[in-house]
Design an enzyme around this catalytic site. Structure first.
Site, mmCIF file in Angstrom:
data_model
loop_
_atom_site.group_PDB
_atom_site.id
_atom_site.type_symbol
_atom_site.label_atom_id
_atom_site.label_comp_id
_atom_site.label_asym_id
_atom_site.label_seq_id
_atom_site.Cartn_x
_atom_site.Cartn_y
_atom_site.Cartn_z
ATOM 1 C CB THR A 46 31.174 53.233 52.654
ATOM 2 O OG1 THR A 46 30.447 53.440 53.873
ATOM 3 C CG2 THR A 46 30.698 51.970 51.953
ATOM 4 C CG ASN A 47 34.400 56.909 57.620
ATOM 5 O OD1 ASN A 47 35.430 57.531 57.383
ATOM 6 N ND2 ASN A 47 33.464 57.358 58.442
ATOM 7 C CD GLN A 48 34.901 59.101 50.718
ATOM 8 O OE1 GLN A 48 34.731 60.249 51.110
ATOM 9 N NE2 GLN A 48 34.579 58.722 49.501
ATOM 10 C CB SER A 105 35.943 60.803 56.712
ATOM 11 O OG SER A 105 35.560 60.261 57.970
#
Length: 167
Positions: free
Chosen positions: A41-43, A142
């Site tokens: 889920t880290n962008q 992020s």
């Protein structure tokens, strides 16, 4: 759950690095996988991929790092070690920061240092003031814990491209 002492990874930096992105400290998933920004889920990989117009999120980790190196982007963290109960930066205690100044002086082509999130910015800016000719940029984290829209994050992250433009 008691706090556990965690350590950051080695820097991913080439001698021709123009843009250095500094996070705070890898989260639990990243530590377990020994990879920067490993949580799905880290962008981060989508955001920096948009900056260099490469589909980094679709690549395996080693290829991601190679593409960053080719683009003259380095990665590291401002924290050497710290105690933390969860992956949240708000849980970070007993910080031992990296000495960032020697690294910066060893990167003659460095143009910009970007801090990925408020914790990284607060700690990193305490470690050094911007050297002549190097821009400091504070970015929205992020992490998915930072709930601002992806498009709003991307708009701010896009300014990193300025460091990569050939003279």
């Amino acid at each position: 759950m008691p706090a556990v002492r965690h350590a950051s990874f080695a820097p991913q930096i080439g001698p021709d690095t123009r843009l250095l992105i500094l996070g705070s400290l890898p989260g639990a998933r990243s530590l377990a996988e020994h990879q920067y920004y490993a949580h799905p889920t880290n962008q981060f990989w989508r955001l920096i991929g948009a900056v260099i117009d490469e589909p980094l999120a679709d690549l395996d980790y080693d290829e991601r790092l190679l593409r960053l190196r080719v683009a003259k982007i380095g990665l590291w963290d401002v924290i050497r070690t710290a105690e933390r109960r969860s992956s949240s930066d708000s849980e970070i205690r007993e910080v031992e920061a990296h000495d960032l100044a020697p690294l910066v002086t060893d990167l003659p082509e460095l143009r910009m240092i970007a801090f990925n999130g408020g914790t990284a910015a607060a700690i990193g800016r305490r470690q050094m003031s911007p050297p002549l000719g190097i821009t400091f940029v504070d970015l929205p984290s992020s992490s998915a814990a930072n709930t601002i829209r992806f498009s709003a994050k991307q708009e701010q992250w896009q300014q990193l491209a300025e460091a990569l433009i050939d003279d």
